[in-house]
Design a protein around this motif. Structure first.
Motif, PDB file in Angstrom:
ATOM      1  N   THR A 173     -71.245  49.273 -52.214  1.00  0.00           N
ATOM      2  CA  THR A 173     -72.278  48.516 -51.502  1.00  0.00           C
ATOM      3  C   THR A 173     -72.144  47.025 -51.745  1.00  0.00           C
ATOM      4  O   THR A 173     -72.159  46.213 -50.813  1.00  0.00           O
ATOM      5  N   GLN A 174     -72.003  46.651 -53.005  1.00  0.00           N
ATOM      6  CA  GLN A 174     -71.937  45.235 -53.346  1.00  0.00           C
ATOM      7  C   GLN A 174     -70.666  44.587 -52.811  1.00  0.00           C
ATOM      8  O   GLN A 174     -70.696  43.469 -52.288  1.00  0.00           O
ATOM      9  N   TYR A 175     -69.547  45.288 -52.925  1.00  0.00           N
ATOM     10  CA  TYR A 175     -68.294  44.684 -52.480  1.00  0.00           C
ATOM     11  C   TYR A 175     -68.261  44.515 -50.965  1.00  0.00           C
ATOM     12  O   TYR A 175     -67.876  43.449 -50.460  1.00  0.00           O
ATOM     13  N   ILE A 176     -68.660  45.538 -50.235  1.00  0.00           N
ATOM     14  CA  ILE A 176     -68.628  45.438 -48.775  1.00  0.00           C
ATOM     15  C   ILE A 176     -69.595  44.366 -48.288  1.00  0.00           C
ATOM     16  O   ILE A 176     -69.285  43.604 -47.365  1.00  0.00           O
ATOM     17  N   ASN A 177     -70.765  44.292 -48.903  1.00  0.00           N
ATOM     18  CA  ASN A 177     -71.704  43.239 -48.521  1.00  0.00           C
ATOM     19  C   ASN A 177     -71.080  41.863 -48.710  1.00  0.00           C
ATOM     20  O   ASN A 177     -71.246  40.969 -47.875  1.00  0.00           O
ATOM     21  N   TRP A 178     -70.339  41.702 -49.796  1.00  0.00           N
ATOM     22  CA  TRP A 178     -69.753  40.391 -50.091  1.00  0.00           C
ATOM     23  C   TRP A 178     -68.543  40.098 -49.211  1.00  0.00           C
ATOM     24  O   TRP A 178     -68.397  39.001 -48.664  1.00  0.00           O
ATOM     25  N   ILE A 179     -67.661  41.068 -49.029  1.00  0.00           N
ATOM     26  CA  ILE A 179     -66.376  40.809 -48.381  1.00  0.00           C
ATOM     27  C   ILE A 179     -66.447  40.817 -46.859  1.00  0.00           C
ATOM     28  O   ILE A 179     -65.660  40.129 -46.192  1.00  0.00           O
ATOM     29  N   TYR A 180     -67.373  41.573 -46.281  1.00  0.00           N
ATOM     30  CA  TYR A 180     -67.350  41.784 -44.831  1.00  0.00           C
ATOM     31  C   TYR A 180     -67.335  40.489 -44.013  1.00  0.00           C
ATOM     32  O   TYR A 180     -66.549  40.373 -43.058  1.00  0.00           O
ATOM     33  N   PRO A 181     -68.172  39.490 -44.322  1.00  0.00           N
ATOM     34  CA  PRO A 181     -68.140  38.266 -43.499  1.00  0.00           C
ATOM     35  C   PRO A 181     -66.790  37.553 -43.509  1.00  0.00           C
ATOM     36  O   PRO A 181     -66.483  36.792 -42.586  1.00  0.00           O
ATOM     37  N   TYR A 182     -65.984  37.784 -44.543  1.00  0.00           N
ATOM     38  CA  TYR A 182     -64.674  37.133 -44.622  1.00  0.00           C
ATOM     39  C   TYR A 182     -63.615  37.838 -43.774  1.00  0.00           C
ATOM     40  O   TYR A 182     -62.544  37.268 -43.523  1.00  0.00           O
ATOM     41  N   LEU A 183     -63.888  39.047 -43.349  1.00  0.00           N
ATOM     42  CA  LEU A 183     -62.897  39.832 -42.615  1.00  0.00           C
ATOM     43  C   LEU A 183     -62.937  39.484 -41.126  1.00  0.00           C
ATOM     44  O   LEU A 183     -63.255  40.314 -40.270  1.00  0.00           O
ATOM     45  N   TYR A 184     -62.607  38.242 -40.821  1.00  0.00           N
ATOM     46  CA  TYR A 184     -62.604  37.786 -39.423  1.00  0.00           C
ATOM     47  C   TYR A 184     -61.275  37.125 -39.067  1.00  0.00           C
ATOM     48  O   TYR A 184     -60.597  37.536 -38.142  1.00  0.00           O
ATOM     49  N   TYR A 185     -60.899  36.097 -39.815  1.00  0.00           N
ATOM     50  CA  TYR A 185     -59.581  35.480 -39.669  1.00  0.00           C
ATOM     51  C   TYR A 185     -58.710  35.900 -40.858  1.00  0.00           C
ATOM     52  O   TYR A 185     -59.176  35.928 -41.996  1.00  0.00           O
ATOM     53  N   PHE A 186     -57.435  36.189 -40.582  1.00  0.00           N
ATOM     54  CA  PHE A 186     -56.511  36.666 -41.612  1.00  0.00           C
ATOM     55  C   PHE A 186     -55.239  35.813 -41.538  1.00  0.00           C
ATOM     56  O   PHE A 186     -54.673  35.656 -40.451  1.00  0.00           O
ATOM     57  N   ASP A 187     -54.767  35.278 -42.663  1.00  0.00           N
ATOM     58  CA  ASP A 187     -53.522  34.513 -42.588  1.00  0.00           C
ATOM     59  C   ASP A 187     -52.607  34.790 -43.780  1.00  0.00           C
ATOM     60  O   ASP A 187     -53.071  34.977 -44.907  1.00  0.00           O
ATOM     61  N   VAL A 188     -51.307  34.836 -43.485  1.00  0.00           N
ATOM     62  CA  VAL A 188     -50.268  35.043 -44.496  1.00  0.00           C
ATOM     63  C   VAL A 188     -49.137  34.052 -44.245  1.00  0.00           C
ATOM     64  O   VAL A 188     -48.944  33.577 -43.127  1.00  0.00           O
ATOM     65  N   LYS A 189     -48.383  33.762 -45.292  1.00  0.00           N
ATOM     66  CA  LYS A 189     -47.255  32.847 -45.156  1.00  0.00           C
ATOM     67  C   LYS A 189     -46.053  33.563 -44.549  1.00  0.00           C
ATOM     68  O   LYS A 189     -45.863  34.759 -44.742  1.00  0.00           O
ATOM     69  N   PHE A 190     -45.239  32.797 -43.844  1.00  0.00           N
ATOM     70  CA  PHE A 190     -44.002  33.355 -43.305  1.00  0.00           C
ATOM     71  C   PHE A 190     -43.006  33.661 -44.429  1.00  0.00           C
ATOM     72  O   PHE A 190     -42.235  34.606 -44.338  1.00  0.00           O
ATOM     73  N   ASP A 191     -43.041  32.864 -45.484  1.00  0.00           N
ATOM     74  CA  ASP A 191     -42.097  33.024 -46.593  1.00  0.00           C
ATOM     75  C   ASP A 191     -42.864  33.481 -47.834  1.00  0.00           C
ATOM     76  O   ASP A 191     -43.673  32.732 -48.390  1.00  0.00           O
ATOM     77  N   ASN A 192     -42.620  34.711 -48.256  1.00  0.00           N
ATOM     78  CA  ASN A 192     -43.357  35.301 -49.374  1.00  0.00           C
ATOM     79  C   ASN A 192     -42.477  35.559 -50.587  1.00  0.00           C
ATOM     80  O   ASN A 192     -42.791  36.403 -51.428  1.00  0.00           O
ATOM     81  N   ARG A 193     -41.388  34.815 -50.700  1.00  0.00           N
ATOM     82  CA  ARG A 193     -40.524  34.952 -51.869  1.00  0.00           C
ATOM     83  C   ARG A 193     -41.198  34.364 -53.104  1.00  0.00           C
ATOM     84  O   ARG A 193     -42.065  33.502 -53.006  1.00  0.00           O
ATOM     85  N   GLU A 194     -40.787  34.855 -54.259  1.00  0.00           N
ATOM     86  CA  GLU A 194     -41.341  34.393 -55.525  1.00  0.00           C
ATOM     87  C   GLU A 194     -40.375  33.425 -56.197  1.00  0.00           C
ATOM     88  O   GLU A 194     -39.160  33.629 -56.184  1.00  0.00           O
ATOM     89  N   GLY A 195     -40.929  32.385 -56.794  1.00  0.00           N
ATOM     90  CA  GLY A 195     -40.118  31.411 -57.496  1.00  0.00           C
ATOM     91  C   GLY A 195     -40.683  30.016 -57.323  1.00  0.00           C
ATOM     92  O   GLY A 195     -41.679  29.805 -56.622  1.00  0.00           O
ATOM     93  N   ILE A 196     -40.048  29.069 -57.965  1.00  0.00           N
ATOM     94  CA  ILE A 196     -40.519  27.686 -57.956  1.00  0.00           C
ATOM     95  C   ILE A 196     -39.503  26.813 -57.232  1.00  0.00           C
ATOM     96  O   ILE A 196     -38.295  27.026 -57.333  1.00  0.00           O
ATOM     97  N   ALA A 197     -39.985  25.839 -56.480  1.00  0.00           N
ATOM     98  CA  ALA A 197     -39.138  24.853 -55.791  1.00  0.00           C
ATOM     99  C   ALA A 197     -38.191  25.504 -54.788  1.00  0.00           C
ATOM    100  O   ALA A 197     -37.018  25.139 -54.683  1.00  0.00           O
ATOM    101  N   LEU A 198     -38.688  26.487 -54.040  1.00  0.00           N
ATOM    102  CA  LEU A 198     -37.891  27.104 -52.987  1.00  0.00           C
ATOM    103  C   LEU A 198     -38.052  26.324 -51.684  1.00  0.00           C
ATOM    104  O   LEU A 198     -39.093  25.710 -51.435  1.00  0.00           O
ATOM    105  N   ASP A 199     -37.021  26.357 -50.866  1.00  0.00           N
ATOM    106  CA  ASP A 199     -37.107  25.772 -49.527  1.00  0.00           C
ATOM    107  C   ASP A 199     -37.744  26.825 -48.625  1.00  0.00           C
ATOM    108  O   ASP A 199     -37.082  27.736 -48.144  1.00  0.00           O
TER     109      ASP A 199
END
Length: 378
Positions: free
Chosen positions: A296-322
């Motif tokens: 109950t608590q989680y759905i009440n909190w999270i539901y308004p955020y479930l409208y726009y969704f975004d992810v990066k094109f590049d999901n590799r792990e590491g530092i200083a990647l191009d």
């Protein structure tokens, strides 16, 4: 008689300030001596998570109403207010903090509506890069230093591996929405958490995704944003992650801040499926959590955020990647059919790093996986 009238007048004068404090600008007032408050939706209390913030023009709490109406209570350390709320209702009141500052607070009731996305295009129009974990020094260090293999040892399947890992990250620090690490990578975050620092939802997403990538489960950080992302002053976004489970051949949502995986009919859900399940299958929907997070608590909190969704094109792990970009943009935003393409985040921050799509095929294409990644999961 004169003495009696004088006495009554004196009493009224003494009571006048207290009576006056019951309303402010025509709205109810409750008092608080500290900036923390609790609230109750139906029979479930949410303790200590609400910050009283007079500096905001209005502080909005959205309350889910699964069954037409629900009883609501808002309680400070010294006062409270109670009312019944229905979908579409707006209840406003002031919290007087330390006798000086008024915090305008608005409780908005909402029901659940399934968003519509395009399913016509089955061929993805965009491509993503995911971690292949082939001799990645950064991930090897993360995996070995924190003994991540032990975290998932004995897990029966990829779902259980993911659940154990998100629970492990959840336990590494307590949430603090105002703190940022000195560097935004998983190794820095974990080192500073071990030293006592606390971090935001962003860091839970970053570390959980990196830890899953380290054990061979492709993962990506996922940004969620409210429909009112452009006009909401504070708290318009949330960050979590999605992991691709090879044995189920699907993307699955995880929330490290709350230690959550949504499940319907024993099948883990991605973020869009989760939004649909809340609207269409609320009673059958399960919030799976090794730390016992309330549905109950989680759905009440999270539901308004479930409208726009975004992810990066590049999901590799590491530092200083191009990092890979498309037309100079680093992320893909999935938005409902007919929705506005947001260009601003929380009134003042440019939201200029996204390409846009309404297609779930664009957003949820399976990642390419190397054979070496598969061996890392054993």
């Amino acid at each position: 008689m004169k003495k009696t009238l004088c006495l009554l007048l004196a009493m009224l004068l003494l009571l006048a300030p207290a009576i006056a404090q019951n309303t402010y600008k025509g709205l109810p007032v409750i008092k608080a001596a500290t900036n923390k408050a609790d609230y109750r939706i139906g029979s479930e209390w949410v303790r200590g998570s609400w910050n009283i913030m007079p500096e905001l023009e209005v502080d909005i709490l959205k309350v889910s109403v699964p069954n037409n109406k629900v009883k609501f209570s808002f309680q400070t350390d010294s006062d409270s207010i109670n009312f019944t709320i229905k979908p579409g209702d707006s209840k406003k009141f002031y919290v007087l903090l330390n006798g000086n500052d008024y915090a305008l607070t608005e409780i908005q009731g909402f029901g659940f509506d399934a968003l519509k996305f395009s399913k016509a295009n089955t061929k993805p129009a965009f491509s993503f890069v995911y971690e292949q974990n082939q001799d990645n020094e950064f991930l090897n260090t993360l995996r070995e230093h924190y003994n991540l293999d032990a975290v998932v040892a004995g897990a029966a399947n990829d779902t259980e591996r993911a659940l154990r890992m998100v629970n492990w990250v959840h336990q590494q620090w307590n949430h603090n929405g105002m703190n940022e690490p000195s560097k935004p990578d998983a190794l820095t975050i974990l080192a500073e958490a071990k030293a006592g620092k606390q971090f935001r939802c962003v860091e839970y997403g970053t570390v959980t995704a990196a830890a899953l990538n380290a054990i061979g489960l492709p993962a990506r950080r996922l940004g969620l944003k409210m429909k009112e992302v452009e006009t909401t002053q504070y708290g318009a976004g949330h960050v979590l992650l999605e992991v691709y489970l090879p044995d189920l051949k699907k993307w699955v949502m995880l929330d490290g801040q709350f230690d959550v995986m949504p499940v319907l009919n024993n099948v883990p859900l991605n973020a869009v499926e989760f939004q649909q399940a809340i609207a269409n299958n609320y009673n059958k929907l399960e919030i799976r959590s090794l730390s016992g997070t309330s549905k109950t608590q989680y759905i009440n909190w999270i539901y308004p955020y479930l409208y726009y969704f975004d992810v990066k094109f590049d999901n590799r792990e590491g530092i200083a990647l191009d990092r890979k970009k498309i037309d100079g943009k680093q992320s893909l935003m999935l938005l409902p059919v007919g929705a506005k393409e947001p260009k601003v985040f929380q009134i003042v921050n440019p939201l200029d790093y996204c390409k846009y799509t309404t297609s779930v095929a664009d957003f949820y294409q399976a990642p390419e996986m190397s054979t070496k990644t598969g061996t890392a999961r054993k």
